[in-house]
Enzyme design. Sequence first.
Site, short mmCIF file in Angstrom:
data_model
loop_
_atom_site.label_atom_id
_atom_site.label_comp_id
_atom_site.label_asym_id
_atom_site.label_seq_id
_atom_site.Cartn_x
_atom_site.Cartn_y
_atom_site.Cartn_z
N SER A 512 0.81 -1.21 0.00
CA SER A 512 0.00 0.00 0.00
C SER A 512 0.86 1.27 0.00
CB SER A 512 -0.96 -0.06 1.18
OG SER A 512 -2.07 0.75 0.91
N HIS A 639 -7.87 -5.38 -0.17
CA HIS A 639 -6.62 -4.67 0.03
C HIS A 639 -5.89 -5.22 1.26
CE1 HIS A 639 -4.13 -1.06 -0.39
NE2 HIS A 639 -4.20 -0.91 0.92
C1 GTR Z 1 -5.41 4.53 1.65
C2 GTR Z 1 -4.75 5.37 0.60
C3 GTR Z 1 -4.02 4.51 -0.35
C4 GTR Z 1 -3.20 3.44 0.33
C5 GTR Z 1 -3.76 2.95 1.62
C6 GTR Z 1 -2.80 2.28 2.58
O1 GTR Z 1 -6.18 5.26 2.53
O2 GTR Z 1 -5.75 6.08 -0.06
O3 GTR Z 1 -3.24 5.31 -1.21
O4 GTR Z 1 -1.90 3.83 0.49
O5 GTR Z 1 -4.37 3.93 2.36
O6 GTR Z 1 -1.64 2.65 2.69
O7 GTR Z 1 -3.24 1.39 3.28
#
Ligand code: GTR
Length: 660
Positions: A512, A639
């Site tokens: 991420s 995610h």
């Molecule tokens: C989210 C962000 C992403 C990603 C994510 C993370 O809120 O929008 O770009 O980086 O966090 O790091 O878990």
Amino acid sequence: MKQFLRTAISVLALGLAWSLAAIASPDTLRVLSIANSFGEDAVEQNLHEIALADGHVMIIGNLFIGGCSIEQHDRNARKGAKAYSYRKVSADGSFSVREKVKLSQALLDEPWDVVVVQQASHDSGKMQTYEPYLTLLLSYVKARTPAGVRLCIHQTWSYEEGATHWAFPDYGSSSYGMYEKLCEAYSAAAARHHLDVIPSGTAIQNARATFLRHQLSRDGYHLSRQLGRYVAAATYYAALYGCKVEGNSWVHPHLDSARMTLAQRCADAAVKNPFKVTRVDDSGFWAKYDSIPEYTLPNPLVMQDGTPVSTPEQWYGSRRKELLGMFSREMFGYAPAAPEVSGEVIEEGSAFGGKALRRQVDIHLSGKRVIHLLVYTPADAKGPIPVFLGINFKGNLTVTDDPAVLEAANWASYGIYPREARGSQSSRWPISEIIVRGYGVATFHCSDIDPDYDDGGRNGVVSMVYREGQTYPEPDQWGTIAQWAWGLSRALDYLETDDRVDASRVAVFGHSRLGKTALWAGAQDERFAMVIFNDSGCGGAALSRRRFGETVAAINARFPHWFCDNFKKYSDKEDELPFDQHELLACVAPRPLYVASAEEDSWADPVGERLALQEAASVYRFLGESPALLGYHIRQGRHDITLEDWLHYLDFADYHFGRR
Ligand code: GTR
């Protein structure tokens, strides 16, 4: 003379405004605020426009003296002091100012429907400063206003964390602490005198819990001219009219609709709960999952001046450097050269039932800052072994249940991170599986380098290199992601000295935001032998020009600290970027590179991540490199980084590090 002229013009303007005020209708709401600069922030702009958009005409008077307390207002009233700057927004919206006005004059200037009082911000949380002055002031007001006048109290807001206001130490320099105190004092005053509350302070506090948080103030205590003032005016409106402000159709010239809607929700929630912070959900504001716009990607194999890149030498010698320079200047920010790095082993031991050796190392950066690196290597290793190096989000002890992992001093750093349980992130770190496959793992907490919030560039390594007097990064100076990436290189500096590690086979990886970080670290620092980024999304593998899921505007608004200030100019202007992310991926060549996505991770635009990799592949081809250097998978699910992802990475590493 000048002053006289200005006053004369103001008086003339006031006269004109008053004659125009004739358009006021029987429904016109006449509101007088007896205030100071916090009242100025709340009522002198936006409020009239917001009301008018809903068909309500307002006449707004504001009696202004900077920093004026209730005690001073009371004294001015009794003495008949010509002490006020009397500002007025007339029924037609025109604004006028008259100086040296007495409180009594303003009270008699209109048949006021509402009179609002407030405390000076510095006294707002000190109950003893309200009485007897509030009682006296209110009776003075009642004696000079129509029967049935509605009396209100305007709840001012607390100072922002880190504010330098002289009175902040009285509240322990704590923003929330001050908020609690002022809630106590205002609610007691309101109850005692049966005053309606205009809860701007709570609305601002609500907004501080959203992505608006660092855009609310202009100096730590006054509101920012656009967003902060809009929040206060929206609260005023909703409180006065007893209606919701969400959906109000007035369009602020400098605020986008996402910010306005969120500000309105913060105001409505405050009116509903005037003395309690409401968590106003800010997720989903930026979600963009509609059509993909037409776009043309920049060609990585053409220099900025139009010269085609025709040989690998030209790529490595010129184009790659040109690209990295542009990514530094326009997106991540320039990082300084490496400082002196020295590793101090502070703990060693056996772990995972004897399968692994643990080493905990303090990496000193020019004696000014420490990275706490946790390293596991297989106990049965015959010589130096390849290692996966990545940053962790929440502290070294969250990556494993191993009870010997130390809690770093700055683990719950800067008061913003809740304490996380040992092993709480271990599903993302299958260390035992990695060890069994013959690899080491090294990790440190992101806060060692820069805590992950917009602190105005105060707590990260960036502050180590400020010139004298500098307090904020320059527009092209490293943001948080570039600082983290730099930290990865410093960890590698240390690993080069660790006898258990084969520093020529270090794979840098991240998930991420830390995947974006791994990409930026790996693209620049050619010592990383492999680069793996998992669900890295916007600013990582995803093409910016597709504007799908998280956009440049969204990431800049929600995480203004991640990239350098120059990157802000590309919000909603992706076509003006002099590059796109496929070109950053290409900068990893000729080393192995791995992109991973998850099917349900639309926010990160998995399609955009794959397309960027395909585009980067054309550069690998041009350089005569094998397509096997490029790894990719998309797994089912959300995610995250899971064991399934890791098994792919391990296979990829086996292949390229000659283990299979
Ligand atoms: C989210 C962000 C992403 C990603 C994510 C993370 O809120 O929008 O770009 O980086 O966090 O790091 O878990």
